[in-house]
Design a protein around this motif. Structure first.
Motif, PDB file in Angstrom:
ATOM      1  N   ASP A   1       0.757  -1.110   0.045  1.00  0.00           N
ATOM      2  CA  ASP A   1       0.041  -0.072   0.036  1.00  0.00           C
ATOM      3  C   ASP A   1       0.906   1.336  -0.148  1.00  0.00           C
ATOM      4  N   TYR A   2       0.426   2.121  -0.843  1.00  0.00           N
ATOM      5  CA  TYR A   2       1.350   3.623  -0.841  1.00  0.00           C
ATOM      6  C   TYR A   2       0.494   4.437  -0.302  1.00  0.00           C
ATOM      7  N   ILE A   3       0.554   4.540   1.309  1.00  0.00           N
ATOM      8  CA  ILE A   3      -0.174   5.171   1.978  1.00  0.00           C
ATOM      9  C   ILE A   3       0.693   5.943   2.921  1.00  0.00           C
ATOM     10  N   SER A   4       0.205   6.953   3.683  1.00  0.00           N
ATOM     11  CA  SER A   4       1.014   7.820   4.496  1.00  0.00           C
ATOM     12  C   SER A   4       1.317   7.297   6.007  1.00  0.00           C
ATOM     13  N   ARG A   5       0.549   6.373   6.454  1.00  0.00           N
ATOM     14  CA  ARG A   5       0.649   6.150   7.862  1.00  0.00           C
ATOM     15  C   ARG A   5       0.662   4.487   7.826  1.00  0.00           C
ATOM     16  N   LEU A   6       0.564   4.179   9.297  1.00  0.00           N
ATOM     17  CA  LEU A   6       0.289   2.639   9.392  1.00  0.00           C
ATOM     18  C   LEU A   6      -0.937   2.295   9.369  1.00  0.00           C
ATOM     19  N   MET A   7      -1.575   0.897   9.405  1.00  0.00           N
ATOM     20  CA  MET A   7      -2.939   0.716   9.058  1.00  0.00           C
ATOM     21  C   MET A   7      -3.349  -0.117  10.262  1.00  0.00           C
ATOM     22  N   TRP A   8      -4.627  -0.033  10.469  1.00  0.00           N
ATOM     23  CA  TRP A   8      -5.545  -0.880  11.229  1.00  0.00           C
ATOM     24  C   TRP A   8      -6.802  -1.248  10.399  1.00  0.00           C
ATOM     25  N   GLN A   9      -7.031  -2.611  10.986  1.00  0.00           N
ATOM     26  CA  GLN A   9      -8.215  -3.204  10.258  1.00  0.00           C
ATOM     27  C   GLN A   9      -9.166  -3.789  11.175  1.00  0.00           C
ATOM     28  N   ALA A  10     -10.403  -3.460  11.372  1.00  0.00           N
ATOM     29  CA  ALA A  10     -11.315  -4.194  12.462  1.00  0.00           C
ATOM     30  C   ALA A  10     -12.161  -5.396  11.501  1.00  0.00           C
ATOM     31  N   GLN A  11     -11.956  -6.503  11.984  1.00  0.00           N
ATOM     32  CA  GLN A  11     -12.834  -7.825  11.434  1.00  0.00           C
ATOM     33  C   GLN A  11     -14.143  -7.731  11.944  1.00  0.00           C
ATOM     34  N   ILE A  12     -15.148  -6.996  11.301  1.00  0.00           N
ATOM     35  CA  ILE A  12     -16.323  -6.762  11.696  1.00  0.00           C
ATOM     36  C   ILE A  12     -17.286  -7.991  11.685  1.00  0.00           C
ATOM     37  N   ILE A  13     -17.199  -8.603  10.376  1.00  0.00           N
ATOM     38  CA  ILE A  13     -18.035 -10.002  10.311  1.00  0.00           C
ATOM     39  C   ILE A  13     -17.028 -11.090   9.573  1.00  0.00           C
ATOM     40  N   GLY A  14     -17.197 -12.368  10.127  1.00  0.00           N
ATOM     41  CA  GLY A  14     -16.336 -13.476   9.379  1.00  0.00           C
ATOM     42  C   GLY A  14     -14.953 -13.538   9.752  1.00  0.00           C
ATOM     43  N   THR A  15     -14.067 -14.195   9.147  1.00  0.00           N
ATOM     44  CA  THR A  15     -12.473 -14.456   9.155  1.00  0.00           C
ATOM     45  C   THR A  15     -11.619 -14.056   8.017  1.00  0.00           C
ATOM     46  N   LYS A  16     -10.507 -13.798   8.079  1.00  0.00           N
ATOM     47  CA  LYS A  16      -9.773 -13.284   6.870  1.00  0.00           C
ATOM     48  C   LYS A  16      -8.515 -13.925   7.135  1.00  0.00           C
ATOM     49  N   THR A  17      -7.909 -14.711   6.292  1.00  0.00           N
ATOM     50  CA  THR A  17      -6.512 -15.097   6.292  1.00  0.00           C
ATOM     51  C   THR A  17      -5.683 -14.258   5.327  1.00  0.00           C
ATOM     52  N   TRP A  18      -4.579 -13.740   6.254  1.00  0.00           N
ATOM     53  CA  TRP A  18      -3.607 -12.958   5.489  1.00  0.00           C
ATOM     54  C   TRP A  18      -2.347 -13.743   5.145  1.00  0.00           C
ATOM     55  N   ILE A  19      -1.717 -13.428   4.103  1.00  0.00           N
ATOM     56  CA  ILE A  19      -0.449 -13.959   3.848  1.00  0.00           C
ATOM     57  C   ILE A  19       0.409 -12.746   3.504  1.00  0.00           C
ATOM     58  N   VAL A  20       1.672 -12.676   4.445  1.00  0.00           N
ATOM     59  CA  VAL A  20       2.419 -11.509   4.816  1.00  0.00           C
ATOM     60  C   VAL A  20       3.813 -11.903   4.130  1.00  0.00           C
ATOM     61  N   ALA A  21       4.603 -10.933   3.476  1.00  0.00           N
ATOM     62  CA  ALA A  21       5.932 -11.188   2.867  1.00  0.00           C
ATOM     63  C   ALA A  21       6.848 -10.040   2.942  1.00  0.00           C
ATOM     64  N   PRO A  22       8.280 -10.116   3.174  1.00  0.00           N
ATOM     65  CA  PRO A  22       8.935  -8.815   3.317  1.00  0.00           C
ATOM     66  C   PRO A  22       9.257  -8.412   1.783  1.00  0.00           C
ATOM     67  N   THR A  23       9.811  -7.250   1.632  1.00  0.00           N
ATOM     68  CA  THR A  23      10.024  -6.698   0.378  1.00  0.00           C
ATOM     69  C   THR A  23      11.208  -7.700  -0.156  1.00  0.00           C
ATOM     70  N   PRO A  24      11.194  -7.832  -1.530  1.00  0.00           N
ATOM     71  CA  PRO A  24      12.343  -8.730  -2.216  1.00  0.00           C
ATOM     72  C   PRO A  24      13.855  -8.580  -1.748  1.00  0.00           C
ATOM     73  N   GLU A  25      14.067  -7.287  -1.388  1.00  0.00           N
ATOM     74  CA  GLU A  25      15.575  -7.229  -0.921  1.00  0.00           C
ATOM     75  C   GLU A  25      15.717  -7.688   0.166  1.00  0.00           C
ATOM     76  N   CYS A  26      14.813  -8.199   1.153  1.00  0.00           N
ATOM     77  CA  CYS A  26      14.945  -8.701   2.440  1.00  0.00           C
ATOM     78  C   CYS A  26      14.669 -10.241   2.383  1.00  0.00           C
ATOM     79  N   ASP A  27      14.534 -10.937   1.136  1.00  0.00           N
ATOM     80  CA  ASP A  27      14.153 -12.243   0.967  1.00  0.00           C
ATOM     81  C   ASP A  27      15.231 -13.085   1.768  1.00  0.00           C
ATOM     82  N   SER A  28      16.531 -12.922   1.682  1.00  0.00           N
ATOM     83  CA  SER A  28      17.553 -13.720   2.236  1.00  0.00           C
ATOM     84  C   SER A  28      17.629 -13.469   3.852  1.00  0.00           C
TER      85      SER A  28
END
Length: 321
Positions: free
Chosen positions: A252-279
Motif C-alpha cells: 500500500d502506498y499510504i502515509s501512515r500505519l494501518m489498522w483493520q477491524a474484522q467486523i464479520i467473518g474471518t480473513k486469512t492474510w499472507i504477509v511477505a517481506p520486500t524482495p531485498e529482504c528475502d535472504s
C-alpha cells in the motif's frame, strides 16, 4: 533548463500515479512483483540497459494512454482489464520506493498476538512495524450487528452525491470482481450477494470520504480505543467485503500505519517481506477472527488476503500515525 526538467519529471510522476491508482484490480503474483523489483534495482544500479529502454518505452506508452484516456475510455478500459498486463503503477512506485532496512522483518515469523488492552498497555507497540492482532478489540461495536450490504446500500442511496464522491474523490477497488463501480455492487442479485451455489464469488473495497457517509458509519464504530491519543487519524476509511477472492499480493502506498477491524467473518492474510529482504526474512500466514483488529505496516510488508469456508468477510480499515 533544470527547472523545466524538474517540472516535466513531476508532471510525468503525477500522471502515472493518477493513471494507475486502481492497480490492485489487476492480478499479479508475489513472484512476478519480486522479479520486477529486482530488475528495477538493477536499473537503478546502471545495469540491464536494454531492459531499461523497454521499461522507458512502456512508461511512455502509459503516458500516452493517460493523455488520450479522456477520449478513448472504451479502449483504455479494455487494456486495463487485460489480466496479463502488469499493474500499471507498480513499475512507477517501485522506481520511487526506498530500499528497505531489513531490521523490520528479521526474526519475525508470525504476528504478535495481544489481548484487548488499554492505551497505556499498547504504548510500547504503538508505532511498531511488527504485524499485530489485538483480540476481541471490537467486541462491543454496534457495527457488528448493523453493518451489512443493505446498510451501506441504504446509506449511499440516502446521501446525495455519495456515489460520485467515491468515483471522483475517493476510490473503488473491484479486485477480481466484475463490478465497475459501487452502484453495480449494490445492484447485484440477492443470490449472488449471499454467495449461493452456482453464483460467482465477489470481493470489493471502497474508500469513504463523504462527510455524511462517515457520520452515518461512525454511529456504529469508533477509532480503536488503544491507539495513542496523539495519533494522526485521517477523515476517511475503507470498507472491504465479500467472499473467497480477497486482495492480490501488493504493497500500500499510504502515509501512515494501518489498522483493520474484522467486523464479520474471518480473513486469512499472507504477509511477505520486500524482495531485498528475502535472504534475511520469511513469509508467513495468519487468520484474523471476528472482533479482532489487525495492525500492519502495509507500506513495507507485502500482503494478500483470502476469505475461508465460503463465508462473508466485512472489515473497516483506516490509518494512524
Amino acid at each position: 533548463m533544470a527547472v523545466t526538467n524538474n517540472n516535466n519529471t513531476e508532471f510525468i510522476r503525477k500522471t502515472f500515479l493518477k493513471l494507475t491508482e486502481n492497480y490492485i484490480q489487476h492480478g499479479a503474483t508475489l513472484k512476478d512483483l519480486k522479479s520486477i523489483t529486482r530488475t528495477i534495482d538493477n536499473m537503478k544500479n546502471g545495469t540491464n540497459r536494454s531492459f531499461k529502454k523497454k521499461v522507458l518505452l512502456m512508461l511512455f506508452v502509459l503516458l500516452l494512454c493517460g493523455i488520450f484516456n479522456r477520449y478513448f475510455n472504451t479502449i483504455i478500459k479494455m487494456f486495463q482489464e487485460t489480466r496479463c498486463l502488469l499493474p500499471n503503477n507498480y513499475l512507477v512506485w517501485e522506481f520511487t520506493r526506498s530500499i528497505s532496512n531489513c531490521d523490520y522483518c528479521r526474526d519475525v515469523k508470525a504476528p504478535l498476538i495481544l489481548p484487548n488492552l488499554t492505551r497505556e498497555e499498547f504504548r510500547p507497540y504503538a508505532y511498531s512495524s511488527r504485524p499485530m492482532i489485538v483480540k476481541d478489540a471490537i467486541r462491543d461495536w454496534p457495527a457488528r450487528d448493523a453493518y451489512t450490504l443493505e446498510f451501506f446500500r441504504d446509506l449511499y442511496e440516502q446521501v446525495e452525491g455519495a456515489y460520485e464522491s467515491v468515483e471522483e474523490e475517493c476510490q473503488f477497488l473491484r479486485f477480481k470482481s466484475d463490478f465497475a463501480n459501487l452502484r453495480e455492487v449494490f445492484a447485484m442479485s440477492e443470490a449472488r450477494a449471499l454467495h449461493r451455489e452456482g453464483e460467482d464469488p465477489w470481493y470489493v473495497g471502497w474508500k469513504n470520504c463523504h462527510p455524511r457517509i462517515l457520520d452515518g458509519m461512525k454511529r456504529f464504530y469508533s477509532v480503536p480505543h488503544f491507539l495513542p491519543d496523539d495519533a494522526e487519524i485521517p477523515c476517511s476509511n475503507y470498507i472491504f467485503m465479500g467472499y473467497e477472492e480477497g486482495a492480490v499480493m501488493h504493497l500500500d502506498y499510504i502515509s501512515r500505519l494501518m489498522w483493520q477491524a474484522q467486523i464479520i467473518g474471518t480473513k486469512t492474510w499472507i504477509v511477505a517481506p520486500t524482495p531485498e529482504c528475502d535472504s534475511e526474512c520469511t513469509s508467513f500466514k495468519f487468520t484474523v477472527d471476528a472482533a479482532d483488529i489487525v495492525l500492519l505496516d502495509t507500506r513495507i510488508w507485502y500482503h494478500s488476503t483470502h476469505i475461508e469456508n465460503g463465508n462473508l468477510s466485512l472489515t473497516i480499515t483506516s490509518e494512524y500515525g
